[in-house]
Write a protein that holds these residues in place. Sequence first.
Motif, PDB file in Angstrom:
ATOM      1  N   LEU B  93       5.527 -27.987  20.308  1.00 10.85           N
ATOM      2  CA  LEU B  93       5.764 -28.438  18.940  1.00 10.85           C
ATOM      3  C   LEU B  93       5.399 -27.399  17.889  1.00 10.85           C
ATOM      4  O   LEU B  93       6.147 -27.178  16.931  1.00 10.85           O
ATOM      5  N   ALA B  94       4.246 -26.762  18.077  1.00 15.11           N
ATOM      6  CA  ALA B  94       3.795 -25.783  17.091  1.00 15.11           C
ATOM      7  C   ALA B  94       4.819 -24.663  16.957  1.00 15.11           C
ATOM      8  O   ALA B  94       5.207 -24.265  15.863  1.00 15.11           O
ATOM      9  N   GLU B  95       5.264 -24.182  18.103  1.00 22.74           N
ATOM     10  CA  GLU B  95       6.224 -23.080  18.100  1.00 22.74           C
ATOM     11  C   GLU B  95       7.528 -23.500  17.415  1.00 22.74           C
ATOM     12  O   GLU B  95       8.064 -22.782  16.571  1.00 22.74           O
ATOM     13  N   GLU B  96       8.000 -24.676  17.784  1.00 23.77           N
ATOM     14  CA  GLU B  96       9.275 -25.140  17.244  1.00 23.77           C
ATOM     15  C   GLU B  96       9.194 -25.424  15.746  1.00 23.77           C
ATOM     16  O   GLU B  96      10.108 -25.117  14.991  1.00 23.77           O
ATOM     17  N   LEU B  97       8.097 -26.013  15.349  1.00 26.21           N
ATOM     18  CA  LEU B  97       7.946 -26.340  13.933  1.00 26.21           C
ATOM     19  C   LEU B  97       7.820 -25.064  13.106  1.00 26.21           C
ATOM     20  O   LEU B  97       8.351 -24.968  11.989  1.00 26.21           O
ATOM     21  N   ALA B  98       7.132 -24.085  13.654  1.00 20.88           N
ATOM     22  CA  ALA B  98       7.032 -22.803  12.962  1.00 20.88           C
ATOM     23  C   ALA B  98       8.420 -22.193  12.795  1.00 20.88           C
ATOM     24  O   ALA B  98       8.762 -21.660  11.729  1.00 20.88           O
ATOM     25  N   ALA B  99       9.224 -22.291  13.839  1.00 26.83           N
ATOM     26  CA  ALA B  99      10.590 -21.772  13.754  1.00 26.83           C
ATOM     27  C   ALA B  99      11.377 -22.498  12.675  1.00 26.83           C
ATOM     28  O   ALA B  99      12.165 -21.893  11.934  1.00 26.83           O
ATOM     29  N   PHE B 100      11.131 -23.793  12.593  1.00 27.39           N
ATOM     30  CA  PHE B 100      11.807 -24.576  11.557  1.00 27.39           C
ATOM     31  C   PHE B 100      11.432 -24.080  10.169  1.00 27.39           C
ATOM     32  O   PHE B 100      12.294 -23.916   9.288  1.00 27.39           O
ATOM     33  N   VAL B 101      10.163 -23.813   9.975  1.00 25.93           N
ATOM     34  CA  VAL B 101       9.707 -23.316   8.675  1.00 25.93           C
ATOM     35  C   VAL B 101      10.342 -21.966   8.378  1.00 25.93           C
ATOM     36  O   VAL B 101      10.837 -21.720   7.273  1.00 25.93           O
ATOM     37  N   VAL B 102      10.326 -21.092   9.373  1.00 25.37           N
ATOM     38  CA  VAL B 102      10.902 -19.764   9.173  1.00 25.37           C
ATOM     39  C   VAL B 102      12.374 -19.865   8.772  1.00 25.37           C
ATOM     40  O   VAL B 102      12.840 -19.162   7.877  1.00 25.37           O
ATOM     41  N   ARG B 103      13.070 -20.759   9.423  1.00 24.25           N
ATOM     42  CA  ARG B 103      14.480 -20.925   9.074  1.00 24.25           C
ATOM     43  C   ARG B 103      14.629 -21.466   7.650  1.00 24.25           C
ATOM     44  O   ARG B 103      15.490 -21.041   6.900  1.00 24.25           O
ATOM     45  N   SER B 104      13.752 -22.385   7.288  1.00 24.64           N
ATOM     46  CA  SER B 104      13.848 -22.990   5.957  1.00 24.64           C
ATOM     47  C   SER B 104      13.616 -21.974   4.843  1.00 24.64           C
ATOM     48  O   SER B 104      14.178 -22.108   3.757  1.00 24.64           O
ATOM     49  N   VAL B 105      12.770 -20.975   5.117  1.00 25.74           N
ATOM     50  CA  VAL B 105      12.527 -19.972   4.089  1.00 25.74           C
ATOM     51  C   VAL B 105      13.374 -18.729   4.308  1.00 25.74           C
ATOM     52  O   VAL B 105      13.307 -17.795   3.517  1.00 25.74           O
ATOM     53  N   GLY B 106      14.106 -18.713   5.407  1.00 26.94           N
ATOM     54  CA  GLY B 106      14.982 -17.573   5.680  1.00 26.94           C
ATOM     55  C   GLY B 106      16.402 -17.876   5.274  1.00 26.94           C
ATOM     56  O   GLY B 106      16.741 -17.809   4.096  1.00 26.94           O
ATOM     57  N   GLU B 107      17.205 -18.255   6.253  1.00 28.86           N
ATOM     58  CA  GLU B 107      18.623 -18.528   5.976  1.00 28.86           C
ATOM     59  C   GLU B 107      18.785 -19.606   4.912  1.00 28.86           C
ATOM     60  O   GLU B 107      19.625 -19.509   4.029  1.00 28.86           O
ATOM     61  N   LYS B 108      17.945 -20.631   5.009  1.00 28.59           N
ATOM     62  CA  LYS B 108      18.109 -21.788   4.124  1.00 28.59           C
ATOM     63  C   LYS B 108      17.276 -21.682   2.861  1.00 28.59           C
ATOM     64  O   LYS B 108      17.021 -22.695   2.193  1.00 28.59           O
ATOM     65  N   LEU B 155       0.899 -33.082   9.035  1.00 31.00           N
ATOM     66  CA  LEU B 155       1.963 -32.098   9.207  1.00 31.00           C
ATOM     67  C   LEU B 155       2.897 -32.109   7.992  1.00 31.00           C
ATOM     68  O   LEU B 155       3.381 -31.066   7.553  1.00 31.00           O
ATOM     69  N   GLY B 156       3.135 -33.286   7.450  1.00 30.31           N
ATOM     70  CA  GLY B 156       3.965 -33.375   6.243  1.00 30.31           C
ATOM     71  C   GLY B 156       3.342 -32.604   5.092  1.00 30.31           C
ATOM     72  O   GLY B 156       4.019 -31.845   4.393  1.00 30.31           O
ATOM     73  N   VAL B 157       2.046 -32.791   4.920  1.00 34.68           N
ATOM     74  CA  VAL B 157       1.337 -32.089   3.849  1.00 34.68           C
ATOM     75  C   VAL B 157       1.373 -30.585   4.089  1.00 34.68           C
ATOM     76  O   VAL B 157       1.655 -29.794   3.184  1.00 34.68           O
ATOM     77  N   LEU B 158       1.076 -30.202   5.317  1.00 35.11           N
ATOM     78  CA  LEU B 158       1.048 -28.777   5.655  1.00 35.11           C
ATOM     79  C   LEU B 158       2.428 -28.152   5.448  1.00 35.11           C
ATOM     80  O   LEU B 158       2.559 -27.050   4.898  1.00 35.11           O
ATOM     81  N   LEU B 159       3.442 -28.868   5.879  1.00 34.79           N
ATOM     82  CA  LEU B 159       4.813 -28.382   5.719  1.00 34.79           C
ATOM     83  C   LEU B 159       5.120 -28.152   4.246  1.00 34.79           C
ATOM     84  O   LEU B 159       5.690 -27.135   3.858  1.00 34.79           O
ATOM     85  N   CYS B 160       4.722 -29.106   3.439  1.00 33.84           N
ATOM     86  CA  CYS B 160       4.960 -28.998   1.994  1.00 33.84           C
ATOM     87  C   CYS B 160       4.318 -27.727   1.448  1.00 33.84           C
ATOM     88  O   CYS B 160       4.959 -26.941   0.754  1.00 33.84           O
ATOM     89  N   GLY B 161       3.051 -27.514   1.766  1.00 33.49           N
ATOM     90  CA  GLY B 161       2.364 -26.331   1.278  1.00 33.49           C
ATOM     91  C   GLY B 161       2.942 -25.049   1.838  1.00 33.49           C
ATOM     92  O   GLY B 161       3.135 -24.071   1.120  1.00 33.49           O
ATOM     93  N   LEU B 162       3.247 -25.067   3.127  1.00 30.32           N
ATOM     94  CA  LEU B 162       3.785 -23.863   3.766  1.00 30.32           C
ATOM     95  C   LEU B 162       5.113 -23.462   3.135  1.00 30.32           C
ATOM     96  O   LEU B 162       5.310 -22.301   2.758  1.00 30.32           O
ATOM     97  N   LEU B 163       6.006 -24.418   3.025  1.00 28.57           N
ATOM     98  CA  LEU B 163       7.325 -24.101   2.482  1.00 28.57           C
ATOM     99  C   LEU B 163       7.202 -23.611   1.044  1.00 28.57           C
ATOM    100  O   LEU B 163       7.775 -22.596   0.661  1.00 28.57           O
ATOM    101  N   MET B 164       6.448 -24.354   0.281  1.00 27.41           N
ATOM    102  CA  MET B 164       6.292 -24.003  -1.124  1.00 27.41           C
ATOM    103  C   MET B 164       5.757 -22.583  -1.298  1.00 27.41           C
ATOM    104  O   MET B 164       6.310 -21.778  -2.032  1.00 27.41           O
ATOM    105  N   GLN B 165       4.660 -22.292  -0.605  1.00 29.18           N
ATOM    106  CA  GLN B 165       4.039 -20.983  -0.781  1.00 29.18           C
ATOM    107  C   GLN B 165       4.883 -19.872  -0.171  1.00 29.18           C
ATOM    108  O   GLN B 165       4.938 -18.764  -0.696  1.00 29.18           O
ATOM    109  N   ALA B 166       5.535 -20.174   0.944  1.00 29.33           N
ATOM    110  CA  ALA B 166       6.300 -19.128   1.616  1.00 29.33           C
ATOM    111  C   ALA B 166       7.582 -18.814   0.864  1.00 29.33           C
ATOM    112  O   ALA B 166       8.032 -17.671   0.821  1.00 29.33           O
TER     113      ALA B 166
END
Lengths: 188, 188
Positions: B93-108, B155-166
């Motif tokens: 899960l950690a690996e996959e979710l990290a990939a999701f974040v990377v994609r969200s701040v990369g291509e998307k 995870l929702g909170v972390l995702l929010c912060g990660l995406l926002m800051q990244a």
Amino acid sequence: MDRGGTARRGRGPTDPDRRDRIARAAITVVARQGIAGLTHRRVAAEAEVPLGSTTYHFATLDDLVAAALEKAAERSVAELRTWADALPPDADLAEELAAFVVRSVGEKRADTMAEYNLYALALHRPQLRRAAVAWDDALADVLRARTDPLTGRMLGVLLCGLLMQAVLRDDPVPCAEIEAQVRRALEG
Amino acid sequence: MDRGGTARRGRGPTDPDRRDRIARAAITVVARQGIAGLTHRRVAAEAEVPLGSTTYHFATLDDLVAAALEKAAERSVAELRTWADALPPDADLAEELAAFVVRSVGEKRADTMAEYNLYALALHRPQLRRAAVAWDDALADVLRARTDPLTGRMLGVLLCGLLMQAVLRDDPVPCAEIEAQVRRALEG
DNA sequence: CGGAAATGCGGACAACCGTACACATAATGT
DNA sequence: ACATTATGTGTACGGTTGTCCGCATTTCCG
């Protein structure tokens, strides 16, 4: 000749902190009216200076929001630093940090909202990015001083998400929930 | 008589998804110009409809941003759900979710930026709060399905912060860093 | 088939805003 | 003491925006 209640000499080329006062007024306006309400005229009214004064100190509106963002960041970091400095060495970090969040979303709610409003503005203004990133880094740095680099950054991220999500909920997030999340971030 | 490439009949009282198209155009405008650029006229141009059409379907601009926020939230949740559904049961899960974040701040990246722009708007518009909170809850719910309630919310909170800051950093956040933070949130 | 309702369209208007400018006044340096 | 400069102040202008309104066109329904 004097004008306000205090003895400030007020007018003429002597009003050394006028620039700062305008920047602070800008934050207040954002806190009350949101980003859409941030105009030269409203800031001037809030700061009790004529319109020409805001356009003199901040030639363009972008300059003004940049100053507001920097000042908001400065304030926010100072607040966290104060919290950190007042922390007894044997304190329970999770508990204390949760209390900090609760306070930020409670009494200080207006400030927090203004901060995130300005922060979000950086999304589409390259000139503001630097300040926003520096803000994040400064927060992470304060938190790192109590833990380690990775944990510091993670706490910064978590704090960002927690404050953001909590501040736009009407009913308060239970303190225990916040504490549990912080604690898990701390238990590396 | 026909207009676009498709067989849509286009004009007159038949253009069933015109309302939706306008809402989507609003998101596009925000993605490109930021919140300040969100005006009836620009949205009309982006959606290739006359000005009167946007004011007909959305009497006030607030209605328009509300629709845009809801649609953006819907999209975002759908994307995470797709990610979750495509996940093999034994995935890391950690690996996959990290990939999701990377994609969200990369291509998307553009989409993500637009989403957080609209999200932040809810800070000062009570009518938008409900939608924003529902957004958070929906994300947490998808994440909970793979873990447990507390972890899902965290995870929702972390995702929010990660995406926002990244998303507002110019240089990308290392994937390993993201993965490490997610992993720690998962290890309850 | 015919009227009623919904939808589409273009234009218009009042309000507001950012910015520039011309002039006034206090500080500063020599 | 005086010129130069920095700061303060009021006003004006061009441009943009949200919103409204009248009218055209299509669909719907009995």
